[in-house]
Design a protein around this motif. Structure first.
Motif, PDB file in Angstrom:
ATOM      1  N   THR A 195       0.846  -1.196   0.000  1.00  0.00           N
ATOM      2  CA  THR A 195       0.000   0.000   0.000  1.00  0.00           C
ATOM      3  C   THR A 195       0.883   1.250   0.000  1.00  0.00           C
ATOM      4  OG1 THR A 195      -1.751  -1.166   1.174  1.00  0.00           O
ATOM      5  CG2 THR A 195      -1.795   1.239   1.282  1.00  0.00           C
ATOM      6  N   ALA A 196       1.930   1.238   0.831  1.00  0.00           N
ATOM      7  CA  ALA A 196       2.864   2.372   0.869  1.00  0.00           C
ATOM      8  C   ALA A 196       3.574   2.532  -0.474  1.00  0.00           C
ATOM      9  CB  ALA A 196       3.879   2.175   1.993  1.00  0.00           C
ATOM     10  N   GLU A 197       3.980   1.400  -1.066  1.00  0.00           N
ATOM     11  CA  GLU A 197       4.654   1.475  -2.368  1.00  0.00           C
ATOM     12  C   GLU A 197       3.735   2.102  -3.416  1.00  0.00           C
ATOM     13  OE1 GLU A 197       6.249  -2.240  -3.882  1.00  0.00           O
ATOM     14  OE2 GLU A 197       6.593  -1.351  -5.866  1.00  0.00           O
ATOM     15  N   GLY A 198       2.478   1.623  -3.470  1.00  0.00           N
ATOM     16  CA  GLY A 198       1.538   2.151  -4.468  1.00  0.00           C
ATOM     17  C   GLY A 198       1.235   3.619  -4.250  1.00  0.00           C
ATOM     18  N   PRO A 239      -6.537  -9.091  -1.120  1.00  0.00           N
ATOM     19  CA  PRO A 239      -7.653  -8.450  -1.846  1.00  0.00           C
ATOM     20  C   PRO A 239      -8.246  -7.258  -1.098  1.00  0.00           C
ATOM     21  CG  PRO A 239      -7.923 -10.835  -1.815  1.00  0.00           C
ATOM     22  CD  PRO A 239      -6.716 -10.540  -0.971  1.00  0.00           C
ATOM     23  N   ARG A 240      -8.230  -7.307   0.232  1.00  0.00           N
ATOM     24  CA  ARG A 240      -8.775  -6.164   1.002  1.00  0.00           C
ATOM     25  C   ARG A 240      -7.897  -4.931   0.829  1.00  0.00           C
ATOM     26  NH1 ARG A 240      -8.613  -9.229   6.577  1.00  0.00           N
ATOM     27  NH2 ARG A 240      -6.650  -9.793   5.580  1.00  0.00           N
ATOM     28  N   ALA A 241      -6.570  -5.117   0.792  1.00  0.00           N
ATOM     29  CA  ALA A 241      -5.658  -3.986   0.556  1.00  0.00           C
ATOM     30  C   ALA A 241      -5.838  -3.474  -0.872  1.00  0.00           C
ATOM     31  CB  ALA A 241      -4.211  -4.416   0.786  1.00  0.00           C
ATOM     32  N   HIS A 242      -5.960  -4.428  -1.807  1.00  0.00           N
ATOM     33  CA  HIS A 242      -6.136  -4.073  -3.214  1.00  0.00           C
ATOM     34  C   HIS A 242      -7.388  -3.218  -3.414  1.00  0.00           C
ATOM     35  CE1 HIS A 242      -7.346  -4.827  -7.424  1.00  0.00           C
ATOM     36  NE2 HIS A 242      -6.062  -4.775  -7.635  1.00  0.00           N
ATOM     37  N   GLU A 243      -8.500  -3.662  -2.782  1.00  0.00           N
ATOM     38  CA  GLU A 243      -9.769  -2.940  -2.962  1.00  0.00           C
ATOM     39  C   GLU A 243      -9.758  -1.579  -2.272  1.00  0.00           C
ATOM     40  OE1 GLU A 243     -12.618  -5.925  -1.821  1.00  0.00           O
ATOM     41  OE2 GLU A 243     -11.845  -7.136  -3.487  1.00  0.00           O
ATOM     42  N   PRO A 262      -3.169  -4.796   9.656  1.00  0.00           N
ATOM     43  CA  PRO A 262      -4.613  -4.966   9.457  1.00  0.00           C
ATOM     44  C   PRO A 262      -5.027  -6.400   9.136  1.00  0.00           C
ATOM     45  CG  PRO A 262      -3.624  -4.298   7.397  1.00  0.00           C
ATOM     46  CD  PRO A 262      -2.479  -4.465   8.392  1.00  0.00           C
ATOM     47  N   TYR A 263      -4.060  -7.325   9.073  1.00  0.00           N
ATOM     48  CA  TYR A 263      -4.299  -8.631   8.453  1.00  0.00           C
ATOM     49  C   TYR A 263      -5.405  -9.429   9.130  1.00  0.00           C
ATOM     50  CZ  TYR A 263      -3.108 -13.124   6.269  1.00  0.00           C
ATOM     51  OH  TYR A 263      -3.131 -14.303   5.567  1.00  0.00           O
ATOM     52  N   GLN A 316     -12.174  -1.970   7.900  1.00  0.00           N
ATOM     53  CA  GLN A 316     -11.854  -0.567   8.208  1.00  0.00           C
ATOM     54  C   GLN A 316     -10.390  -0.403   8.572  1.00  0.00           C
ATOM     55  OE1 GLN A 316     -13.183  -2.009  11.014  1.00  0.00           O
ATOM     56  NE2 GLN A 316     -11.982  -1.108  12.646  1.00  0.00           N
ATOM     57  N   GLY A 317      -9.743  -1.513   8.983  1.00  0.00           N
ATOM     58  CA  GLY A 317      -8.304  -1.449   9.251  1.00  0.00           C
ATOM     59  C   GLY A 317      -7.517  -1.077   8.001  1.00  0.00           C
ATOM     60  N   PHE A 318      -8.020  -1.476   6.846  1.00  0.00           N
ATOM     61  CA  PHE A 318      -7.305  -1.186   5.597  1.00  0.00           C
ATOM     62  C   PHE A 318      -7.462   0.276   5.198  1.00  0.00           C
ATOM     63  CE2 PHE A 318      -7.422  -5.677   5.807  1.00  0.00           C
ATOM     64  CZ  PHE A 318      -6.269  -6.094   5.181  1.00  0.00           C
ATOM     65  N   ASP A 319      -8.598   0.874   5.545  1.00  0.00           N
ATOM     66  CA  ASP A 319      -8.760   2.319   5.313  1.00  0.00           C
ATOM     67  C   ASP A 319      -7.857   3.110   6.252  1.00  0.00           C
ATOM     68  OD1 ASP A 319     -10.440   2.822   3.133  1.00  0.00           O
ATOM     69  OD2 ASP A 319     -12.152   2.085   4.286  1.00  0.00           O
ATOM     70  N   GLU A 320      -7.730   2.616   7.494  1.00  0.00           N
ATOM     71  CA  GLU A 320      -6.826   3.295   8.434  1.00  0.00           C
ATOM     72  C   GLU A 320      -5.388   3.225   7.916  1.00  0.00           C
ATOM     73  OE1 GLU A 320      -6.581   1.541  12.336  1.00  0.00           O
ATOM     74  OE2 GLU A 320      -5.309   3.163  13.076  1.00  0.00           O
ATOM     75  N   VAL A 321      -4.997   2.053   7.380  1.00  0.00           N
ATOM     76  CA  VAL A 321      -3.659   1.918   6.786  1.00  0.00           C
ATOM     77  C   VAL A 321      -3.469   2.981   5.706  1.00  0.00           C
ATOM     78  CG1 VAL A 321      -2.214   0.449   5.310  1.00  0.00           C
ATOM     79  CG2 VAL A 321      -3.324  -0.521   7.335  1.00  0.00           C
ATOM     80  N   LEU A 322      -4.466   3.137   4.834  1.00  0.00           N
ATOM     81  CA  LEU A 322      -4.332   4.124   3.752  1.00  0.00           C
ATOM     82  C   LEU A 322      -4.200   5.538   4.287  1.00  0.00           C
ATOM     83  CD1 LEU A 322      -6.650   2.464   1.218  1.00  0.00           C
ATOM     84  CD2 LEU A 322      -4.486   3.508   0.568  1.00  0.00           C
TER      85      LEU A 322
END
Ligand code: 4NP
Length: 158
Positions: free
Chosen positions: A16-19, A52-56, A124-125, A130-136
């Motif tokens: 996510t950080a790389e992207g 897939p959750r990170a991807h989405e 977030p694994y 919502q953990g993936f939105d927090e990561v973003l």
């Protein structure tokens, strides 16, 4: 300039950080001047696409992670990268244990480039969406701070 983002599995936070960071560099016309990669401390997901959750979650913000594949941190990464940036304190401790003597690149927490020091991007694994939105949200803060730092180190070019 070369930047490596590091997390545990290389399928959630560091891709996510790389992207995110690639997109910021693209937006500012700096993609050809900074090389970006990510990897994991562990080898469980080597060769796999991001979760897939990170991807989405990334796709909802216009960031495409589909070309990324997980790899494990390697000894020569410490010589190849100028910045090795850990997502959390466990990642950082593992990296310090692997770093060769005399290592001179920047090794630290990614979020130290933004806001209060000593913060982690939480794993977030095993949690919910919502953990993936927090990561973003956190990764965006860190990426903007890192970009400001790197811009001060790049030689001006016409
Ligand atoms: P990441 O998340 O370190 O942000 O990629 C994880 C992915 C996989 C596992 C742990 C964290 N795992 O235990 O397999």
């Amino acid at each position: 300039m070369r930047v490596l983002f590091v997390c545990l599995g290389n399928i959630c936070r560091s891709p996510t950080a790389e992207g995110m960071f690639r997109r910021l560099l693209d937006d500012r016309g700096l993609a050809h001047r900074v090389q970006v990669d990510s990897c994991g401390i562990g080898d469980w997901h080597v060769g796999k696409a991001p979760d897939p959750r990170a991807h989405e979650a990334a796709a909802r913000r216009g960031i495409d992670l589909s070309a990324l594949r997980a790899r494990q941190l390697a000894a020569d990464d410490f010589a190849r990268f100028d910045y090795l940036l850990a997502m959390d304190h466990d990642n950082l401790a593992a990296m310090r244990a692997l770093a060769p003597a005399g290592f001179e690149s920047h090794l630290g927490l990614f979020l130290d480039f933004a806001g209060p020091p000593d913060r982690a991007v939480p794993d977030p694994y095993y949690g919910g969406e919502q953990g993936f939105d927090e990561v973003l949200d956190l990764v965006e803060q860190g990426a903007l701070g890192l970009l400001a730092e790197i811009e001060t180190r790049l030689e001006p070019r016409p």
